[in-house]
Design a protein around this motif. Structure first.
Motif, PDB file in Angstrom:
ATOM      1  N   GLY A  98       0.831  -1.206   0.000  1.00 19.65           N
ATOM      2  CA  GLY A  98       0.000   0.000   0.000  1.00 19.65           C
ATOM      3  C   GLY A  98       0.860   1.248   0.000  1.00 19.65           C
ATOM      4  O   GLY A  98       0.473   2.282  -0.543  1.00 19.65           O
ATOM      5  N   GLY A 130       2.350  12.056  -9.424  1.00 20.26           N
ATOM      6  CA  GLY A 130       1.622  10.962  -8.784  1.00 20.26           C
ATOM      7  C   GLY A 130       0.192  11.376  -8.524  1.00 20.26           C
ATOM      8  O   GLY A 130      -0.284  12.388  -9.063  1.00 20.26           O
ATOM      9  N   HIS A 185      -7.657   9.226   1.555  1.00 16.34           N
ATOM     10  CA  HIS A 185      -6.276   9.590   1.893  1.00 16.34           C
ATOM     11  C   HIS A 185      -6.233  11.117   2.022  1.00 16.34           C
ATOM     12  O   HIS A 185      -7.011  11.816   1.369  1.00 16.34           O
ATOM     13  CB  HIS A 185      -5.395   9.118   0.737  1.00 16.34           C
ATOM     14  CG  HIS A 185      -3.926   9.237   0.964  1.00 16.34           C
ATOM     15  ND1 HIS A 185      -3.226  10.402   0.745  1.00 16.34           N
ATOM     16  CD2 HIS A 185      -3.012   8.323   1.356  1.00 16.34           C
ATOM     17  CE1 HIS A 185      -1.942  10.190   0.998  1.00 16.34           C
ATOM     18  NE2 HIS A 185      -1.781   8.946   1.377  1.00 16.34           N
ATOM     19  N   SER A 210     -12.311   7.515  -3.319  1.00 14.36           N
ATOM     20  CA  SER A 210     -11.267   6.549  -3.679  1.00 14.36           C
ATOM     21  C   SER A 210     -11.880   5.336  -4.346  1.00 14.36           C
ATOM     22  O   SER A 210     -12.974   4.914  -3.971  1.00 14.36           O
ATOM     23  CB  SER A 210     -10.555   6.052  -2.416  1.00 14.36           C
ATOM     24  OG  SER A 210      -9.508   6.906  -2.112  1.00 14.36           O
ATOM     25  N   ALA A 231     -10.284   2.547  -4.055  1.00  8.54           N
ATOM     26  CA  ALA A 231      -9.933   1.544  -3.045  1.00  8.54           C
ATOM     27  C   ALA A 231      -9.238   2.279  -1.909  1.00  8.54           C
ATOM     28  O   ALA A 231      -8.327   3.076  -2.154  1.00  8.54           O
ATOM     29  CB  ALA A 231      -9.015   0.475  -3.615  1.00  8.54           C
ATOM     30  N   ALA A 279      -5.234   5.434  -6.708  1.00  4.66           N
ATOM     31  CA  ALA A 279      -3.875   5.052  -6.291  1.00  4.66           C
ATOM     32  C   ALA A 279      -3.795   3.594  -5.854  1.00  4.66           C
ATOM     33  O   ALA A 279      -2.849   2.891  -6.188  1.00  4.66           O
ATOM     34  CB  ALA A 279      -3.393   5.963  -5.155  1.00  4.66           C
ATOM     35  N   GLN A 280      -4.802   3.144  -5.097  1.00  8.43           N
ATOM     36  CA  GLN A 280      -4.748   1.777  -4.547  1.00  8.43           C
ATOM     37  C   GLN A 280      -5.533   0.783  -5.402  1.00  8.43           C
ATOM     38  O   GLN A 280      -5.646  -0.385  -5.029  1.00  8.43           O
ATOM     39  CB  GLN A 280      -5.307   1.764  -3.115  1.00  8.43           C
ATOM     40  CG  GLN A 280      -4.493   2.574  -2.126  1.00  8.43           C
ATOM     41  CD  GLN A 280      -3.144   1.947  -1.815  1.00  8.43           C
ATOM     42  OE1 GLN A 280      -2.883   0.784  -2.117  1.00  8.43           O
ATOM     43  NE2 GLN A 280      -2.259   2.725  -1.224  1.00  8.43           N
ATOM     44  N   SER A 310      -0.871   6.672  -9.244  1.00 12.71           N
ATOM     45  CA  SER A 310       0.571   6.793  -8.963  1.00 12.71           C
ATOM     46  C   SER A 310       1.291   5.600  -9.572  1.00 12.71           C
ATOM     47  O   SER A 310       0.898   4.456  -9.312  1.00 12.71           O
ATOM     48  CB  SER A 310       0.836   6.765  -7.452  1.00 12.71           C
ATOM     49  OG  SER A 310       0.293   7.895  -6.818  1.00 12.71           O
TER      50      SER A 310
HETATM   51  N1  PMP Z   1      -4.469   8.051  -2.396  1.00  3.37           N
HETATM   52  C1  PMP Z   1      -4.336   6.860  -1.813  1.00  3.37           C
HETATM   53  C2  PMP Z   1      -5.558   6.019  -1.590  1.00  3.37           C
HETATM   54  C3  PMP Z   1      -3.068   6.430  -1.440  1.00  3.37           C
HETATM   55  O1  PMP Z   1      -2.927   5.237  -0.843  1.00  3.37           O
HETATM   56  C4  PMP Z   1      -1.947   7.248  -1.676  1.00  3.37           C
HETATM   57  C5  PMP Z   1      -0.558   6.842  -1.275  1.00  3.37           C
HETATM   58  N2  PMP Z   1      -0.462   6.249  -0.015  1.00  3.37           N
HETATM   59  C6  PMP Z   1      -2.158   8.478  -2.293  1.00  3.37           C
HETATM   60  C7  PMP Z   1      -3.432   8.842  -2.641  1.00  3.37           C
HETATM   61  C8  PMP Z   1      -1.046   9.426  -2.573  1.00  3.37           C
HETATM   62  O2  PMP Z   1      -0.231   8.899  -3.559  1.00  3.37           O
HETATM   63  P1  PMP Z   1       1.178   9.570  -3.886  1.00  3.37           P
HETATM   64  O3  PMP Z   1       1.884   9.737  -2.575  1.00  3.37           O
HETATM   65  O4  PMP Z   1       1.835   8.571  -4.762  1.00  3.37           O
HETATM   66  O5  PMP Z   1       0.903  10.854  -4.561  1.00  3.37           O
END
Ligand code: PMP
Length: 407
Positions: free
Chosen positions: A31, A94, A124, A172, A174, A203-204, A224
């Protein structure tokens, strides 16, 4: 699993063959970031050994090669996400940068006093804070969508919160803490009835199950690379063509312009409009290699395997006295966030590390979703395609030993 063999994937990932504290590494922190197959590592080395150049400028062979590789990466990402065209894909650092880009550009043009942004409570921080920042500036409001006891988004509450004031729904695909996979297609259809746009944080999601942004009908989708077996520092924003077309420029600089004069500057077309400056040119090269690698196993087969491994891990962890898994919604990715009575999450992570098992402890950058369970911190094992039942068994054995050690 429908014919997926994790050993095939493991053979490709060099770091999985090292030891940590005298034990074979069990990487259960996917994760946070995923490990890279040699196909990705070799693609990066190949790019720097053979084709390195700046892109879109200079009439020489290497500039053309680098441009083709960069744009080839864009086409692969577009295809992988189900976008209608590579032009719907903007490269970013990302997910975080992708969401900030939308908040700053789309938000500055479309949010005003009294407008609402509905943000799910399992987000997040990167899908919360950018909305708070732009909302403050535009005098709009961020409204949380509550969760049910199992970690699913409360769909009745969501339906009640939607109104003509709703400009955007941020959700999200996930959760990185609870693993919950919300019904994004249904939520999007409902949001669209109110004229709201939908931004999905993928991202997930994308490493773990196939995604089709057109089928979901979402307006924005952020990913990402590093959570998808690709390098850090590269990610992507998908936007519907009509959504991207309505957005003002973001950062100013090279690559994003057409003509510059002190009287009048004109801009490059989307997606270059949003890619000012020299970007992470080898990033898309690595992303393409990662996507080719992942899809070579069959994404559906990978998803089925990970779901089976999740079930195995859930059953195994349920047998440990005092252990509680947070997030039990039926639709979830293989993320197991847990607390263990009498043991601090940091202590758990240190203990497991002594056995070569890497998990994460802390708030996981998603404090509201932990608060939902009355926690400020928890331990998290997050699985990926190269994880095995044997690694889950090691996790369980080590946790049992921790229990037996007292405390
Ligand atoms: N959204 C989620 C659900 C994530 O798990 C993460 C990374 N932990 C991010 C966003 C942020 O991604 P990044 O740090 O690669 O920009």
């Amino acid at each position: 699993g429908a014919g997926f063999d994790p050993e095939r994937a493991r053979r490709d990932v060099p770091i999985l063959h090292r030891t940590v504290n005298g034990h074979p590494l069990a990487w259960l922190d996917n994760g946070a970031t995923t490990q890279k197959p040699r196909q990705v590592i070799e693609a990066l080395a190949g790019y720097y050994s053979h084709s390195n150049s700046n892109i879109h400028r200079g009439a020489h062979t290497l500039a053309r090669e680098a441009t083709e590789l960069y744009e080839g990466g864009r086409a692969t990402v577009a295809d992988f996400l189900g976008a209608s065209s590579p032009e719907d894909v903007v490269f970013t650092r990302g997910t975080t940068e992708a969401i900030n880009l939308v908040a700053r550009t789309w938000g500055s043009r479309n949010l005003g006093p009294g407008d609402e942004i509905l943000v799910s409570s399992l987000e997040h921080h990167s899908n919360i804070v950018p909305w708070q920042l732009i909302a403050k500036e535009r005098r709009a409001r961020v409204v949380p969508i509550p969760l049910l006891a199992d970690g699913a988004i409360d769909q009745d509450a969501f339906a009640d919160l939607l109104s003509c004031r709703t400009q955007l729904v941020a959700v999200s695909h996930a959760s990185n803490v609870l693993g919950t996979v919300p019904p994004v297609r249904e939520m999007t259809a409902l949001a669209h009835r109110y004229g709201a746009k939908v931004l999905v944080d993928g991202a997930q999601a994308v490493a773990h199950f196939p995604v089709d942004v057109q089928e979901l009908d979402v307006d924005f989708y952020a990913v990402s690379g590093h959570k998808l077996y690709a390098p850090t520092g590269i990610g992507a924003l998908y936007g519907k063509p009509e959504a991207l077309a309505g957005m003002p420029p973001w950062q100013g600089g090279g690559n994003m312009i057409d003509q510059v004069s002190f009287e009048r500057t004109t801009y490059a077309a989307v997606p270059h409009l949003f890619e000012a400056g020299t970007g992470h040119i080898s990033g898309p090269v690595g992303m393409k290699a990662a996507i080719d690698w992942l899809t070579s196993f069959g994404h559906e087969a990978v998803a089925a395997y990970e779901t089976e491994l999740l079930g195995y891990a859930q059953r195994a962890l349920a047998g440990i006295d005092g252990l509680e898994v947070l997030g039990t919604a039926p639709d979830k990715i293989a993320v197991l966030t847990f607390t263990l009575a009498g043991h601090d999450p940091m202590e758990i992570a240190d203990w497991l590390d002594q056995d070569g098992i890497a998990i994460r402890a802390g708030h996981h950058c998603a404090q509201p979703s932990l608060r939902h369970y009355g926690c400020t911190s928890a331990a998290r094992a997050s699985l990926a395609l190269y994880n095995t039942r044997e690694e889950v068994d090691r996790l369980v054995a080590s946790l049992r030993a921790l229990r037996a050690s007292g405390g």
